[in-house]
Each structure stands twice: as C-alpha cells, then as structure tokens.
Design a protein around this motif. Structure first.
Motif, PDB file in Angstrom:
ATOM      1  N   THR A  55      29.898 -44.916  94.265  1.00 14.53           N
ATOM      2  CA  THR A  55      29.904 -45.585  92.957  1.00 14.53           C
ATOM      3  C   THR A  55      29.703 -44.584  91.822  1.00 14.53           C
ATOM      4  OG1 THR A  55      28.998 -47.601  93.939  1.00 14.53           O
ATOM      5  CG2 THR A  55      28.816 -47.382  91.557  1.00 14.53           C
ATOM      6  N   LYS A  56      28.778 -43.655  92.011  1.00 17.63           N
ATOM      7  CA  LYS A  56      28.548 -42.644  90.966  1.00 17.63           C
ATOM      8  C   LYS A  56      29.737 -41.706  90.838  1.00 17.63           C
ATOM      9  CE  LYS A  56      24.939 -39.637  89.176  1.00 17.63           C
ATOM     10  NZ  LYS A  56      23.567 -39.095  89.375  1.00 17.63           N
ATOM     11  N   LEU A  57      30.401 -41.417  91.961  1.00 16.82           N
ATOM     12  CA  LEU A  57      31.573 -40.551  91.918  1.00 16.82           C
ATOM     13  C   LEU A  57      32.730 -41.199  91.171  1.00 16.82           C
ATOM     14  CD1 LEU A  57      32.882 -37.880  92.986  1.00 16.82           C
ATOM     15  CD2 LEU A  57      33.630 -39.204  94.976  1.00 16.82           C
ATOM     16  N   VAL A  58      32.921 -42.507  91.373  1.00 15.90           N
ATOM     17  CA  VAL A  58      34.063 -43.206  90.783  1.00 15.90           C
ATOM     18  C   VAL A  58      33.804 -43.613  89.341  1.00 15.90           C
ATOM     19  CG1 VAL A  58      35.504 -45.279  90.939  1.00 15.90           C
ATOM     20  CG2 VAL A  58      34.897 -44.011  93.019  1.00 15.90           C
ATOM     21  N   THR A  59      32.618 -44.153  89.077  1.00 14.25           N
ATOM     22  CA  THR A  59      32.346 -44.712  87.745  1.00 14.25           C
ATOM     23  C   THR A  59      31.465 -43.818  86.877  1.00 14.25           C
ATOM     24  OG1 THR A  59      30.338 -45.905  88.426  1.00 14.25           O
ATOM     25  CG2 THR A  59      32.458 -46.997  88.782  1.00 14.25           C
ATOM     26  N   GLY A  60      30.826 -42.824  87.477  1.00 12.71           N
ATOM     27  CA  GLY A  60      29.931 -41.964  86.719  1.00 12.71           C
ATOM     28  C   GLY A  60      28.545 -42.537  86.539  1.00 12.71           C
ATOM     29  N   SER A  61      28.262 -43.695  87.156  1.00 15.67           N
ATOM     30  CA  SER A  61      26.945 -44.321  87.079  1.00 15.67           C
ATOM     31  C   SER A  61      26.676 -45.014  88.411  1.00 15.67           C
ATOM     32  CB  SER A  61      26.877 -45.320  85.931  1.00 15.67           C
ATOM     33  OG  SER A  61      27.726 -46.427  86.180  1.00 15.67           O
ATOM     34  N   VAL A  62      25.545 -45.693  88.509  1.00 15.66           N
ATOM     35  CA  VAL A  62      25.207 -46.388  89.758  1.00 15.66           C
ATOM     36  C   VAL A  62      25.524 -47.877  89.657  1.00 15.66           C
ATOM     37  CG1 VAL A  62      23.470 -44.725  90.495  1.00 15.66           C
ATOM     38  CG2 VAL A  62      22.807 -46.641  89.005  1.00 15.66           C
ATOM     39  N   SER A  63      26.383 -48.253  88.740  1.00 13.19           N
ATOM     40  CA  SER A  63      26.815 -49.649  88.636  1.00 13.19           C
ATOM     41  C   SER A  63      28.332 -49.699  88.529  1.00 13.19           C
ATOM     42  CB  SER A  63      26.182 -50.339  87.423  1.00 13.19           C
ATOM     43  OG  SER A  63      26.588 -49.723  86.228  1.00 13.19           O
ATOM     44  N   SER A  64      28.914 -50.775  89.032  1.00 16.92           N
ATOM     45  CA  SER A  64      30.362 -50.932  88.951  1.00 16.92           C
ATOM     46  C   SER A  64      30.763 -51.409  87.561  1.00 16.92           C
ATOM     47  CB  SER A  64      30.837 -51.938  90.007  1.00 16.92           C
ATOM     48  OG  SER A  64      30.260 -53.220  89.767  1.00 16.92           O
ATOM     49  N   ARG A  65      32.046 -51.328  87.260  1.00 17.52           N
ATOM     50  CA  ARG A  65      32.559 -51.730  85.953  1.00 17.52           C
ATOM     51  C   ARG A  65      32.766 -53.245  85.907  1.00 17.52           C
ATOM     52  NH1 ARG A  65      30.871 -47.466  83.288  1.00 17.52           N
ATOM     53  NH2 ARG A  65      31.991 -45.534  83.804  1.00 17.52           N
ATOM     54  N   LEU A  67      29.412 -60.541  93.048  1.00 17.92           N
ATOM     55  CA  LEU A  67      30.352 -59.844  92.173  1.00 17.92           C
ATOM     56  C   LEU A  67      30.960 -60.778  91.144  1.00 17.92           C
ATOM     57  CD1 LEU A  67      32.028 -57.345  91.415  1.00 17.92           C
ATOM     58  CD2 LEU A  67      33.669 -58.041  93.178  1.00 17.92           C
ATOM     59  N   TYR A  68      31.410 -61.946  91.577  1.00 20.89           N
ATOM     60  CA  TYR A  68      32.136 -62.835  90.671  1.00 20.89           C
ATOM     61  C   TYR A  68      31.220 -63.733  89.851  1.00 20.89           C
ATOM     62  CZ  TYR A  68      36.303 -61.074  92.805  1.00 20.89           C
ATOM     63  OH  TYR A  68      37.302 -60.226  93.229  1.00 20.89           O
ATOM     64  N   ARG A  69      29.939 -63.683  90.131  1.00 23.30           N
ATOM     65  CA  ARG A  69      29.016 -64.359  89.227  1.00 23.30           C
ATOM     66  C   ARG A  69      28.582 -63.424  88.097  1.00 23.30           C
ATOM     67  NH1 ARG A  69      22.877 -66.988  89.742  1.00 23.30           N
ATOM     68  NH2 ARG A  69      22.871 -67.537  87.533  1.00 23.30           N
ATOM     69  N   PHE A  70      28.316 -62.171  88.435  1.00 26.63           N
ATOM     70  CA  PHE A  70      27.758 -61.242  87.443  1.00 26.63           C
ATOM     71  C   PHE A  70      28.788 -60.249  86.920  1.00 26.63           C
ATOM     72  CE2 PHE A  70      24.199 -62.421  90.307  1.00 26.63           C
ATOM     73  CZ  PHE A  70      23.415 -63.084  89.380  1.00 26.63           C
ATOM     74  N   ASN A  71      29.986 -60.188  87.535  1.00 27.28           N
ATOM     75  CA  ASN A  71      31.089 -59.324  87.102  1.00 27.28           C
ATOM     76  C   ASN A  71      30.859 -57.844  87.373  1.00 27.28           C
ATOM     77  OD1 ASN A  71      32.111 -61.726  86.076  1.00 27.28           O
ATOM     78  ND2 ASN A  71      31.431 -61.289  83.985  1.00 27.28           N
ATOM     79  N   THR A  72      29.636 -57.460  87.652  1.00 27.40           N
ATOM     80  CA  THR A  72      29.304 -56.068  87.934  1.00 27.40           C
ATOM     81  C   THR A  72      28.150 -56.041  88.919  1.00 27.40           C
ATOM     82  OG1 THR A  72      28.664 -53.934  86.937  1.00 27.40           O
ATOM     83  CG2 THR A  72      27.708 -55.924  85.983  1.00 27.40           C
ATOM     84  N   LEU A  73      27.991 -54.926  89.632  1.00 24.09           N
ATOM     85  CA  LEU A  73      26.946 -54.806  90.637  1.00 24.09           C
ATOM     86  C   LEU A  73      26.198 -53.491  90.483  1.00 24.09           C
ATOM     87  CD1 LEU A  73      28.844 -55.974  93.859  1.00 24.09           C
ATOM     88  CD2 LEU A  73      27.106 -57.268  92.613  1.00 24.09           C
ATOM     89  N   GLN A  74      24.918 -53.512  90.808  1.00 24.50           N
ATOM     90  CA  GLN A  74      24.116 -52.301  90.901  1.00 24.50           C
ATOM     91  C   GLN A  74      24.183 -51.788  92.332  1.00 24.50           C
ATOM     92  OE1 GLN A  74      22.464 -50.658  88.363  1.00 24.50           O
ATOM     93  NE2 GLN A  74      23.470 -52.140  87.011  1.00 24.50           N
ATOM     94  N   ALA A  75      24.569 -50.534  92.502  1.00 25.81           N
ATOM     95  CA  ALA A  75      24.824 -50.000  93.838  1.00 25.81           C
ATOM     96  C   ALA A  75      23.576 -49.937  94.709  1.00 25.81           C
ATOM     97  CB  ALA A  75      25.445 -48.604  93.728  1.00 25.81           C
ATOM     98  N   GLY A  76      22.408 -49.896  94.100  1.00 26.59           N
ATOM     99  CA  GLY A  76      21.182 -49.788  94.875  1.00 26.59           C
ATOM    100  C   GLY A  76      20.591 -51.109  95.315  1.00 26.59           C
ATOM    101  N   ASN A  77      21.219 -52.233  94.940  1.00 25.50           N
ATOM    102  CA  ASN A  77      20.686 -53.540  95.315  1.00 25.50           C
ATOM    103  C   ASN A  77      20.984 -53.861  96.781  1.00 25.50           C
ATOM    104  OD1 ASN A  77      19.728 -53.872  92.753  1.00 25.50           O
ATOM    105  ND2 ASN A  77      21.327 -55.292  92.099  1.00 25.50           N
ATOM    106  N   GLY A  78      20.368 -54.933  97.263  1.00 28.76           N
ATOM    107  CA  GLY A  78      20.603 -55.390  98.625  1.00 28.76           C
ATOM    108  C   GLY A  78      19.609 -54.868  99.639  1.00 28.76           C
ATOM    109  N   VAL A  79      18.928 -53.765  99.319  1.00 31.71           N
ATOM    110  CA  VAL A  79      17.968 -53.183 100.247  1.00 31.71           C
ATOM    111  C   VAL A  79      16.767 -54.120 100.384  1.00 31.71           C
ATOM    112  CG1 VAL A  79      16.436 -51.229 100.698  1.00 31.71           C
ATOM    113  CG2 VAL A  79      18.697 -50.854  99.670  1.00 31.71           C
ATOM    114  N   GLY A  80      16.408 -54.458 101.595  1.00 28.53           N
ATOM    115  CA  GLY A  80      15.289 -55.354 101.858  1.00 28.53           C
ATOM    116  C   GLY A  80      15.705 -56.779 102.170  1.00 28.53           C
ATOM    117  N   ASN A  81      16.923 -57.154 101.762  1.00 30.72           N
ATOM    118  CA  ASN A  81      17.374 -58.525 102.039  1.00 30.72           C
ATOM    119  C   ASN A  81      17.558 -58.781 103.527  1.00 30.72           C
ATOM    120  OD1 ASN A  81      17.355 -59.166  99.365  1.00 30.72           O
ATOM    121  ND2 ASN A  81      19.564 -59.151  99.089  1.00 30.72           N
ATOM    122  N   GLU A  82      17.829 -57.721 104.283  1.00 29.23           N
ATOM    123  CA  GLU A  82      17.990 -57.903 105.726  1.00 29.23           C
ATOM    124  C   GLU A  82      16.734 -58.500 106.362  1.00 29.23           C
ATOM    125  OE1 GLU A  82      16.581 -53.826 104.712  1.00 29.23           O
ATOM    126  OE2 GLU A  82      18.342 -55.005 104.154  1.00 29.23           O
TER     127      GLU A  82
END
Length: 344
Positions: free
Chosen positions: A139-149, A242-257
């Motif tokens: 995500t950082k390589l493609v967008t330059g940040s840790v969130s999607s566009r 994705l389709y509720r918030f239009n963008t995602l933070q790449a570091g989320n999801g950890v711990g949900n397992e």
C-alpha cells in the motif's frame, strides 16, 4: 428427562442463555440501549464479526484454526481498491481479482496444513505476518501512504456498494445489508452441517481425521474447502468495509481473528474440534456486538471490553467441556447424540 438432557447437550444452549442475560443486563443499566435503533446497531456490529465467525466456527469444528482471518479482510479490500485505482479499471474486475486472491490464500493454507502436517496455528500465523506486511508495504509503495485511495468515482462503485454496503431505513433505525447476508450465511452453514454429506465430513475430520480417512472421508479436500470458506467470508467482509468507507487503512484487521475464534468458542464450538454449530457461532457474535456497544451506551470505560472477552472465553471453555461430557453421558441412557445435540 431425556428431552432435557438432549436440549442441554446442544452446544448453543449455554451461549443463548448468556445472550439473554447480557442483553437484559444492558437494557437495565443503559437507557439509550433500549431503542430500536440501538438494537439494529448491535445487529450490524454483530454481523461484521459474525459473517467470518461462521466460517471460522466450521473450520474449528473440522479441527483447525485460521489466524489470518482478520488481516485477509483488509487484504481483500486493498487488492480491489489499489488494482483498480492504479490501472484505472472497473471495480468489478478488481473485486473478482480480490476474490481469486483470497481463495488462493485459503487454498494454500489448507494445502500446507494437510500436506506438511504442521499445525494450522503455525501455518496461518505465518500467513498472518505475510499478509500484514504486504498490506502495509504494498500500500505504501503504490499510494505513498498506509491508506488506499478513495474509490467512489471509479466505474462499478454504485452496483458493488449496493451489494456489500447498502442500508435501508426501517422505522427510526438504519438496517445494513450485512445483517441480511449474515442471516443467509448462518442459515446456509447450518443447513450444510446438518443436512448434507459435507456436514458429516466436517464433524468426522474434526473428531478424528485418521478414523474419517479410514472410512472414505476426503479429509484433504474437506479441510482445504473449510480454509477457502473462511477466506471467502473474509473477502466478503473486506468488500463491505471498502464499499462502506471508500478507503481502507492497511494496518487494520489485526486482532479480529481472535474475535472470530472467541465468537465460535462462546457459541459452543470446542477448541479440540468435532463439536459445535453455525447457530452457536452466530449467538457468540451477537454477544460480542451486545457487549461492545452496551458498554458504550452505559457510559463505561470501553477498555473493560477486553477484560470481558477474556472472562467470556474462560467461562465458555468450561461450559463447553461440561456440555460435551453431558452429550456423551446422555447417550448412555437414551439414544446416541450427534455433535449438534440431535438424535442419530
């Protein structure tokens, strides 16, 4: 007496009693919890955990774990959003690519577990770190940040948003479509586990893989299919996010397992496999949604939620062990009882 024993031997009975007690408790202590809108919010919160918990519960019944189930939801959304944003293609193409990616991850998890004999805990822990690192690094390589566009202007957004993240007004409350999808997935999983040959295979491989293989059960295919089911449901929740918030933070999801596993265990699924059902996992997810929002509505410190999860997990393990013993002993004075508490 026999009917009572069979009822108590069902894996979801303890969770159902706990759900009534916890829900009633927050009705008493939190006035703002008593509205129809609040109840729909609880259902929404429960559905976002419960959808994946259905697959995780089935996988645990089959005797395996998937610690990558949390981060793969974010991976699914990131693959969809970044591929379409970078190449300028329709979001439907990205959603299909994302689905294939998630199914491949599930297949690899299952294939490695069955072919190497390495515990699924270790295999999927490795997958967890690979996906977590890739989510952040790519995500950082493609967008330059840790969130999607933001993807709301890309073709295909409207139709996908209606499928995965639409909502409707029912009275004074907002009902999200994930609640309906959750009910559908629970119903499908319950029917599969109770009425089909695949359901018998799942319980058989969770009870004893060696014995199941000896009587002709396709253990490898069953376990790989379960891992792919978890990945598919993770993809589904990722699409919703994705389709509720239009963008995602790449570091989320950890711990949900761990939330998925806790929901399944609280719902009556044994950590040792071979015992549990989809309805129990759904009730466990509802307890999660009730507590996480009930604490907020009551005005308490939300940090206590993690302590509650720990207590619920310990109590669930103790109750599930007792219920398993009851199910086994009840077969001694009546007819035999299946892993779901149904007469065989």
């Amino acid at each position: 007496m026999r009917h009572l024993a069979r009822l108590l031997a069902r894996p979801e009975v303890g969770a159902l009693a706990a759900a009534f007690v916890i829900f009633g408790f927050f009705l008493l202590v939190a006035p703002s919890f008593r509205s129809w809108a609040s109840f729909c919010t609880v259902l929404y919160q429960s559905s976002t955990i419960g959808i994946v918990a259905v697959g995780v519960g089935l996988l645990m019944i089959g005797g395996e774990f998937d610690l990558s189930a949390g981060v793969i939801t974010i991976s699914a959304g990131l693959v969809n959003s970044m591929f379409c944003w970078y190449f300028g293609v329709n979001l439907w193409a990205g959603a299909l690519l994302s689905l294939l990616f998630c199914l491949l991850v599930g297949f690899l998890n299952g294939w490695l577990v069955t072919r190497t004999g390495i515990p699924s805990f270790l295999i999927t822990l490795g997958t967890f770190f690979v996906l977590q690192g890739a989510n952040l690094g790519v995500t950082k390589l493609v967008t330059g940040s840790v969130s999607s566009r933001d993807i709301s202007a890309i073709d295909g957004y409207g139709s996908l948003q209606r499928i995965f993240a639409s909502s409707s007004t029912l009275g004074s409350a907002t009902v999200w479509i994930t609640v309906l999808w959750w009910v559908l997935f629970v119903g499908l999983a319950a029917w599969t586990s109770r009425r089909t040959r695949i359901g018998n295979w799942i319980y058989a491989v969770g009870g004893s893989a060696a014995s199941a293989r000896a009587v002709g059960v396709p253990v490898t295919r069953t376990k790989i299919g379960l891992f792919m089911t978890v990945s598919f449901l993770g993809w589904f929740v990722g699409m919703h996010s994705l389709y509720r918030f239009n963008t995602l933070q790449a570091g989320n999801g950890v711990g949900n397992e761990f939330l998925y596993i806790i929901a399944a265990v609280v719902g009556g699924t044994l950590l040792t496999g071979g015992f549990g059902n989809a309805l129990g996992s759904a009730i466990g997810a509802f307890i999660f949604g009730t507590t996480s929002l009930g604490i907020v509505y009551a005005g308490w410190d939300p940090n206590w939620f993690k302590a509650f999860l720990g207590v619920m997990l310990l109590l669930a393990v103790l109750v599930n062990t007792y219920v398993k013993r009851l199910a086994t002993s009840s077969a001694g004075f009546s007819r035999s009882v299946s892993p779901e508490g149904e007469p065989t």
